[in-house]
Scaffold this active site. Structure first.
Site, short mmCIF file in Angstrom:
data_model
loop_
_atom_site.label_atom_id
_atom_site.label_comp_id
_atom_site.label_asym_id
_atom_site.label_seq_id
_atom_site.Cartn_x
_atom_site.Cartn_y
_atom_site.Cartn_z
N LYS A 245 6.00 -2.09 4.22
CA LYS A 245 5.25 -3.00 3.34
C LYS A 245 6.04 -3.20 2.04
O LYS A 245 6.74 -2.28 1.59
CB LYS A 245 3.88 -2.35 3.07
CG LYS A 245 2.88 -3.23 2.35
CD LYS A 245 1.53 -2.49 2.24
CE LYS A 245 0.48 -3.30 1.51
NZ LYS A 245 -0.82 -2.59 1.43
N SER B 271 -4.78 -5.37 2.90
CA SER B 271 -3.65 -6.05 2.33
C SER B 271 -2.36 -5.88 3.14
O SER B 271 -1.43 -6.66 2.97
CB SER B 271 -3.40 -5.54 0.92
OG SER B 271 -3.07 -4.16 0.95
N SER C 69 -6.75 -1.01 3.58
CA SER C 69 -5.65 -1.95 3.83
C SER C 69 -4.74 -1.62 5.00
O SER C 69 -3.88 -2.43 5.34
CB SER C 69 -4.80 -2.08 2.58
OG SER C 69 -5.41 -2.97 1.70
N1 GLN Z 1 -9.52 -4.82 0.31
C1 GLN Z 1 -9.49 -3.78 -0.64
C2 GLN Z 1 -9.10 -4.34 -1.99
O1 GLN Z 1 -8.92 -5.50 -2.07
C3 GLN Z 1 -8.55 -2.70 -0.23
C4 GLN Z 1 -7.15 -2.96 -0.54
C5 GLN Z 1 -6.23 -1.84 -0.16
O2 GLN Z 1 -6.59 -0.93 0.58
N2 GLN Z 1 -5.04 -1.88 -0.71
O3 GLN Z 1 -8.98 -3.65 -2.95
#
Ligand code: GLN
Length: 495
Positions: free
Chosen positions: A79, A154, A178
């Site tokens: 990532k 994400s 994410s």
């Molecule tokens: N969807 C969650 C957020 O927007 C989790 C994001 C993540 O785990 N990085 O914060």
């Protein structure tokens, strides 16, 4: 349509060991596949020359009988918020354009020491804030099951890279779901380890008390292997657990017998299965998966997580507060992009941040600054921390009754782009995943079938340090089912 060419990590490693394939062949195959799938926008950049060079070196090591580990020569993807020395680490944000990292993330350094080869950096929501990759400054990744739908986020790019058969393994980060949610949306396995299992050094911080690096793969077995190779104490991360690396691979058995899960207690939280707004098709698949685990000898017990209804609110207070603090360092002076032509330093910082950050990141910085401000700290941040303790108590009580908790990963299957344009609607879709981050527990999402043609994820949550247990249960499930063998209809999505 091109057939999906990528076998599991285990199969690839075996073919390298047997001398049937070379690392260079695997890397070329990854790069070719990445180009075929370009329209899915899984990658922000490919390391073509670097990866080839490392593959040749891996092949030479094998030829000389000096391979570093069974993973030597395996292509992986990372990532865009995981650092690699000398390379960009842009977090899919304009503000980090031009930044190159002076050091390797510990998790990556360990995989590279084992011989893994990074073929590219994957797309993501800017600074890991989002659940769809629509917040990437470079445009969203697309779901190979339906390119009009989000792959989740994400870590959407990493999920797509595995689901589309570019790489057998990819790394993501999970702050509130994410890794697990995109794994569930794309029909693969994704795991968030216990907080502190994997070093956060070199993971660009979003919310430091919640962030963990974890693997994506086709199987729990492959995830176990990668976790074992990258976990373990790191003096460079003060929140790293003192434990040695996990030995989850040892916890797996090759041929499962009927009744192999004998004695295992699976907790079913009523709050999760009766959630208003959860798609019936998702609940149905997850219940079938639980029945499969029962057929393998496990028994179910009802458990209650009464404070679950506060989890999303609690998460968005804690995560934004920490984000506002962590992102203060991006000021145009220290990292990446600097706005040109400012009259003074103040204006330079203001313009660099205004131009560099996208709308969602700005929203979170504003929210986080607000909840930490003197007048509101007690009402929001402090309250959220208290709720976090209540959640931890809920899970603590539940794990007295059961060994793992089973739940859906996401209340819905992959949604269409733009369908959740209201930020609140998107936040609410994290309802099943944020608690594992708030409580530091490990959790894995495993494919458990389709609903209306789209993948559904079964989530298994374990007590802290229960990483081996959840992987063992996930592996048992995969040995008994073939959902993870289903391939997206657009396996050759480049076509
Ligand atoms: N969807 C969650 C957020 O927007 C989790 C994001 C993540 O785990 N990085 O914060």
């Amino acid at each position: 349509m091109v057939a999906d060419p990528m076998p599991t990590l285990r199969e690839l490693a075996a073919s390298l060991e047997a001398g049937e394939r070379s690392s260079l062949e695997l890397v070329e195959q990854s790069l070719t596949r990445a180009r075929e799938c370009e329209s899915l926008a899984a990658f922000l950049s490919l390391r073509e020359d670097g990866a080839r060079e490392e593959a040749r070196a891996a092949d030479r090591r094998r030829a000389a009988g000096e391979r570093r580990s069974p993973l030597d020569g395996i292509p992986i993807a990372i990532k865009d918020n995981i650092t690699k020395r000398g390379e960009t680490a842009g977090c899919a944000s304009r503000i980090l354009e031009g930044y190159r990292s002076p050091f390797d993330a510990t998790a990556l350094a360990r995989l590279e020491a084992a011989g893994c080869i990074v073929v590219g950096r994957t797309n993501m929501d800017e600074f890991a804030m989002g659940s769809s990759t629509e917040n990437s400054a470079y445009g969203p990744s697309r779901n190979p099951w339906d390119p009009e739908r989000a792959p989740g986020g994400s870590s959407g790019g990493s999920a797509v890279a595995v689901a589309a058969g570019v790489v057998p393994v990819a790394l993501g980060s999970d702050t509130g779901g994410s890794i697990r949610q995109p794994a569930s949306f794309t029909g693969i396995v994704g795991m968030k380890p216990t907080y502190g299992r994997v070093s956060r050094l070199g993971l660009v911080a979003f919310a430091s008390s919640l962030d963990q690096i974890g693997p994506f793969a086709r199987t729990a077995r492959d995830c176990a292997w990668v976790l074992d190779a990258m976990s373990g104490n790191d003096p460079g991360d003060s929140t790293s657990l003192p434990d040695p690396p996990t030995r989850s691979t040892d916890a797996l058995t090759d041929a499962l017998e009927m009744g192999d899960l004998d004695g295992l207690r699976i907790g079913l939280p009523s709050e999760y299965f009766e959630l208003e707004g959860a798609a019936p098709g998702v609940i149905e698949r997850v219940r079938e998966a639980v029945a499969e685990l029962e057929a393998a000898g496990a028994r179910t017990v009802p458990v209650s997580l009464p404070n679950s209804r506060f989890a999303v609110a609690c998460y968005y207070l804690v995560a934004t507060a920490e984000a506002s603090s962590n992102l203060a360092r991006f000021d145009g002076a220290r990292y990446g992009r600097r706005a040109a032509g400012a009259a003074d330093v103040g204006e330079m910082i203001e313009r660099s941040r205004s131009e560099g950050f996208g709308a969602e990141v700005k929203r979170r910085i504003l929210l986080g600054t607000f909840v930490l401000s003197a007048g509101y700290y007690d009402a929001y941040y402090k309250k959220a921390q208290q709720v976090r303790t209540l959640l931890r108590d809920d899970f603590g009580r539940a794990f007295e009754e059961c060994d793992v908790i089973a739940a859906p990963t996401s209340p819905e299957t992959a949604f269409r782009f733009g369908e959740k344009a209201d930020p609140l609607a998107l936040y609410l879709s994290d309802v099943y995943t944020v608690s594992a981050n708030l409580t530091g527990t490990p959790a894995v999402s495993v494919p458990c079938g389709l609903s209306e043609g789209l993948p559904v994820g079964l989530q298994l949550i374990g007590p802290a340090r229960g990483d081996e247990t959840i992987l063992r249960v996930a592996d048992a499930y995969q040995q008994r089912t073939s959902h993870h063998e289903a391939r997206p209809p657009l396996a050759g999505a480049g076509a």
